[in-house]
Design a protein around this motif. Structure first.
Motif, PDB file in Angstrom:
ATOM      1  N   GLY A 234       0.257  -1.042   0.124  1.00  0.00           N
ATOM      2  CA  GLY A 234       0.090  -0.009   0.116  1.00  0.00           C
ATOM      3  C   GLY A 234       0.652   1.044   0.044  1.00  0.00           C
ATOM      4  N   PHE A 235       2.328   0.939  -0.199  1.00  0.00           N
ATOM      5  CA  PHE A 235       3.156   2.687  -0.117  1.00  0.00           C
ATOM      6  C   PHE A 235       2.674   3.129  -1.208  1.00  0.00           C
ATOM      7  CE2 PHE A 235       7.067   4.475  -1.082  1.00  0.00           C
ATOM      8  CZ  PHE A 235       6.996   5.435   0.233  1.00  0.00           C
ATOM      9  N   LYS A 236       3.538   4.803  -1.477  1.00  0.00           N
ATOM     10  CA  LYS A 236       3.074   5.297  -2.514  1.00  0.00           C
ATOM     11  C   LYS A 236       4.139   6.553  -2.229  1.00  0.00           C
ATOM     12  CE  LYS A 236      -1.033   4.554  -4.657  1.00  0.00           C
ATOM     13  NZ  LYS A 236      -0.612   4.024  -5.638  1.00  0.00           N
ATOM     14  N   GLY A 237       4.637   6.869  -2.745  1.00  0.00           N
ATOM     15  CA  GLY A 237       5.620   8.242  -2.652  1.00  0.00           C
ATOM     16  C   GLY A 237       6.115   8.963  -3.401  1.00  0.00           C
ATOM     17  N   LYS A 238       7.092   9.694  -3.004  1.00  0.00           N
ATOM     18  CA  LYS A 238       7.796  10.678  -3.867  1.00  0.00           C
ATOM     19  C   LYS A 238       8.645  11.517  -3.967  1.00  0.00           C
ATOM     20  CE  LYS A 238       4.807  14.679  -2.312  1.00  0.00           C
ATOM     21  NZ  LYS A 238       4.190  15.995  -3.273  1.00  0.00           N
ATOM     22  N   THR A 239       9.281  12.239  -4.781  1.00  0.00           N
ATOM     23  CA  THR A 239      10.878  12.793  -4.619  1.00  0.00           C
ATOM     24  C   THR A 239      10.848  13.848  -5.306  1.00  0.00           C
ATOM     25  OG1 THR A 239      12.305  10.670  -4.755  1.00  0.00           O
ATOM     26  CG2 THR A 239      13.275  12.518  -5.588  1.00  0.00           C
ATOM     27  N   GLU A 240      10.862  15.324  -4.502  1.00  0.00           N
ATOM     28  CA  GLU A 240      10.886  16.161  -4.744  1.00  0.00           C
ATOM     29  C   GLU A 240      12.681  16.586  -5.575  1.00  0.00           C
ATOM     30  OE1 GLU A 240       8.985  18.732  -1.857  1.00  0.00           O
ATOM     31  OE2 GLU A 240       7.049  17.885  -2.694  1.00  0.00           O
ATOM     32  N   ILE A 241      13.061  17.218  -6.328  1.00  0.00           N
ATOM     33  CA  ILE A 241      13.631  18.421  -6.577  1.00  0.00           C
ATOM     34  C   ILE A 241      13.704  20.050  -7.104  1.00  0.00           C
ATOM     35  CG2 ILE A 241      15.919  18.635  -7.826  1.00  0.00           C
ATOM     36  CD1 ILE A 241      15.847  14.975  -8.097  1.00  0.00           C
ATOM     37  N   GLN A 242      14.591  20.199  -6.219  1.00  0.00           N
ATOM     38  CA  GLN A 242      14.808  21.867  -6.169  1.00  0.00           C
ATOM     39  C   GLN A 242      15.153  22.483  -7.334  1.00  0.00           C
ATOM     40  OE1 GLN A 242      12.080  23.922  -4.525  1.00  0.00           O
ATOM     41  NE2 GLN A 242      11.776  22.133  -3.451  1.00  0.00           N
ATOM     42  N   VAL A 243      14.339  22.832  -8.798  1.00  0.00           N
ATOM     43  CA  VAL A 243      15.514  23.920  -9.724  1.00  0.00           C
ATOM     44  C   VAL A 243      15.271  25.047 -10.120  1.00  0.00           C
ATOM     45  CG1 VAL A 243      15.376  22.973 -12.362  1.00  0.00           C
ATOM     46  CG2 VAL A 243      14.464  20.931 -10.899  1.00  0.00           C
TER      47      VAL A 243
END
Length: 259
Positions: free
Chosen positions: A55-64
């Protein structure tokens, strides 16, 4: 003559006993014994194992930030079970052109679906087997304890399940370590635009605490199944073959083995 009459009176009673053992009769007493109680724990632990991983959901964020516009913009790559990271593309905010780069062409690195799916699929099978075993323990107690094939099958399945819990959990733990690396700060070095004209800084990644819990429950399941192997073994003819064979030879029901 009296002996013949005695024999004819015993035979119908034995038939009724066998019929009674093969019919469903709810008996909750095995839940008070290690064999049934640990099976309930195995059933619950298997639910936590596949639920926390599947049931896992995630995200990776990068500042540009762009050379012409130093204002930071965020690009995001969403991922989850079964963790095919090489299909998780980065997305810019809707309607925003971030540094004239087509970020959808850039993805995370790695495919860990085989380890994740093996772990979750096995946990689901264990969940179903525990339900079937509890039905047998509680509804057909006499049939289970009187059948050499059922007890031996249960014992073999218990040993195999213990080994597979070790294999699947170890593989999933290694894959989880790689997932944390692939979705962490190291991803900035792997993005082509970030090594050229665009300045990138790692933003954040979703906490993977639930995935850590899934690994813990995997090893907990291995301990439960390994410990329960002894109590299942005591139900088999291997534990007391002489008593079991004697009771079968007399046509009676072998006494419970004191689980």
């Amino acid at each position: 003559m009296s002996l013949l009459q005695k024999d004819t009176r015993v035979a119908p009673r034995t038939g009724r006993d066998q019929q009674r053992m093969s019919s469903f009769q709810l008996n909750l007493s095995p839940l008070k014994e290690p064999l049934g109680f640990i099976k309930v724990l195995e059933w619950i632990a298997s639910i936590f194992a596949f639920a926390t991983c599947g049931g896992f959901k995630g995200k990776t964020e990068i500042q540009v930030s762009c050379p012409k516009n130093p204002e930071n913009r965020t690009i995001t790559a969403a991922f989850g079970y079964p963790f095919r990271l090489n299909q998780a593309a980065f997305q810019a905010p809707p309607g925003v052109n971030v540094c004239d780069v087509e970020w959808r062409d850039h993805v995370l690195i790695g495919d860990y679906s085989s380890s994740a799916q093996f772990y979750v699929t096995f946990a689901v099978f264990v969940f179903l087997y525990c339900m079937a075993a509890l039905l047998l323990y509680l509804g057909y107690t006499g049939l289970y304890r009187d059948s050499r094939k059922l007890t031996m099958t249960d014992f073999v399945v218990t040993l195999v399940a213990t080994f597979l819990w070790l294999v699947s959990t170890s593989a999933w733990a290694k894959a989880l370590t790689d997932i944390k690396i692939a979705t962490g700060p190291n991803i900035v070095r792997e993005l082509g635009p970030c090594n050229q004209r665009v300045t990138c800084h790692f933003g954040s990644v979703t906490s993977m605490g639930s995935l850590n819990v899934s690994v813990i429950f995997g090893f907990l399941n291995m301990i439960l199944w390994g410990g329960n192997a002894w109590f299942v073994y005591k139900e088999t003819s291997l534990h007391s073959p002489s008593n079991t064979s004697a009771s079968h030879g007399q046509g009676g029901v072998p006494p419970p083995s004191g689980i």
